[in-house]
Enzyme design. Structure first.
Site, PDB file in Angstrom:
ATOM      1  N   TYR A   1       0.828  -1.200   0.000  1.00 50.64           N
ATOM      2  CA  TYR A   1       0.000   0.000   0.000  1.00 50.64           C
ATOM      3  C   TYR A   1       0.862   1.250   0.000  1.00 50.64           C
ATOM      4  CZ  TYR A   1       0.865   0.975   4.988  1.00 50.64           C
ATOM      5  OH  TYR A   1       1.450   1.292   6.202  1.00 50.64           O
TER       6      TYR A   1
ATOM      7  N   ARG B   1       8.173   4.082  -4.837  1.00 52.86           N
ATOM      8  CA  ARG B   1       8.254   3.080  -3.763  1.00 52.86           C
ATOM      9  C   ARG B   1       7.264   1.952  -3.999  1.00 52.86           C
ATOM     10  NH1 ARG B   1       7.627   5.024   2.353  1.00 52.86           N
ATOM     11  NH2 ARG B   1       5.474   5.316   1.640  1.00 52.86           N
TER      12      ARG B   1
ATOM     13  N   LYS C   1       6.579  -2.061   1.806  1.00 49.27           N
ATOM     14  CA  LYS C   1       5.418  -1.461   2.477  1.00 49.27           C
ATOM     15  C   LYS C   1       4.205  -2.374   2.306  1.00 49.27           C
ATOM     16  CE  LYS C   1       3.202   3.048   3.165  1.00 49.27           C
ATOM     17  NZ  LYS C   1       3.661   3.260   4.548  1.00 49.27           N
TER      18      LYS C   1
ATOM     19  N   GLU D   1      12.163   2.220  14.196  1.00 46.34           N
ATOM     20  CA  GLU D   1      11.251   3.270  13.735  1.00 46.34           C
ATOM     21  C   GLU D   1      10.003   3.260  14.593  1.00 46.34           C
ATOM     22  OE1 GLU D   1      10.342   2.339   9.653  1.00 46.34           O
ATOM     23  OE2 GLU D   1      10.067   0.220  10.108  1.00 46.34           O
TER      24      GLU D   1
END
Length: 286
Positions: free
Chosen positions: A33, A52, A150, A182
């Site tokens: 996504y 990306r 992702k 992160e």
């Protein structure tokens, strides 16, 4: 008025939008996504998000459902149909819906599933949290090893958000082998002296589109940047900290695990980078 969404070539009221129960995104989390912010009715960092997306699809050997030009047209159409001034467009691609559930990938005759929808977020650039700063907690990083892709595998980040909420915090920073990787849905930074420190890229973190832009703006503003692992102890001793993501832009962090950072208020580096990012993003939005 019902929100209009996009599903496999059709613009539909959200109440009429459907995908198959055999869709691999639903059964296997076999999908990727992107989330693109909208400011003033325009898309922020769109080219970065599509680049990306292409990488994520390639890493999973997944077919692309549309060209970049088509995706841009779909994004713009959804923004227009839903009257989005400030907000976001969510895009998801899955490996599609074969006729039966199977761990093996389906063959190329099964087309990918493409879904997009919008979310309105009035005043996105004027978040009250940017003035007070975020509180975060530290949690173990228990995700899979390919965080650079992702994917829609977001269960543990969701659990982390709930851990933070239960602790009276806004988010969680994940720790692996003593170093912060992160946040649950964002990249993490600390500032010591005049140096910005953030985790270097690799399989352990997502290459944030906002991250790339913010680091570029920081260097253009003559700020020193170090891309390397940093520990929780370093974070607790930092002068200030912040996160970046497509929907928070640059957001100051003022407390970690119940301990104030610096003055306990948003610091000058994070505050200035947020101003620069929003200003430059408005100029470059498409």
């Amino acid at each position: 008025m019902s929100r209009i969404v996009y599903v496999n070539g059709e613009y539909l009221p959200e109440s009429e939008a459907k995908v198959s129960v055999f869709d691999r995104g639903f059964l296997m989390a076999d999908g990727v996504y992107e989330v693109t912010s909208v400011l003033g009715g325009k898309l922020v960092d769109f080219d970065g998000h599509t680049a990306r997306l292409r990488r994520s699809l390639s890493e999973l050997d997944m077919a692309s459902p549309a060209s970049d030009e088509d995706l841009l047209a779909i994004h713009r159409e959804l923004v227009a149909r839903n009257g989005i001034e400030d907000g976001m467009v969510y895009l998801q691609v899955t490996r599609g819906a074969p006729s039966e559930r199977d761990f093996a990938y389906p063959d190329a005759s099964v087309p990918p599933t493409l879904v997009l929808f919008t979310q309105a977020k009035p005043g996105l650039a004027d978040s009250p949290l940017a003035k007070t700063g975020m509180k975060v907690i530290s949690i173990p990083d228990q995700r899979w090893a390919r965080r650079d892709i992702k994917t829609v595998q977001l269960l543990y980040p969701s659990m982390g958000k709930m851990m933070a909420k239960a602790a009276g915090a806004d988010d969680a920073w994940m720790v692996e082998d003593g170093a912060i990787t992160e946040g649950t849905s964002n990249n993490a930074y600390i500032v010591k002296g005049q140096t910005i420190v953030t985790r270097d890229l690799g399989n352990h973190i997502l290459s944030g589109i906002t991250r790339a832009a913010v680091l570029r703006f920081a260097q253009e503003a003559q700020m020193k940047v170090e891309e390397r692992p940093f520990t929780l102890d370093e974070a607790l001793a930092a002068d200030e900290a912040f996160i970046t993501s497509a929907t928070t832009f640059v957001m100051p962090v003022v407390r970690i695990d119940g301990r104030d950072l610096g003055t306990g208020k948003p610091g000058p580096v994070a505050t200035r980078l947020r101003e620069i990012y929003i200003e430059e993003s408005r100029k470059a939005a498409v």
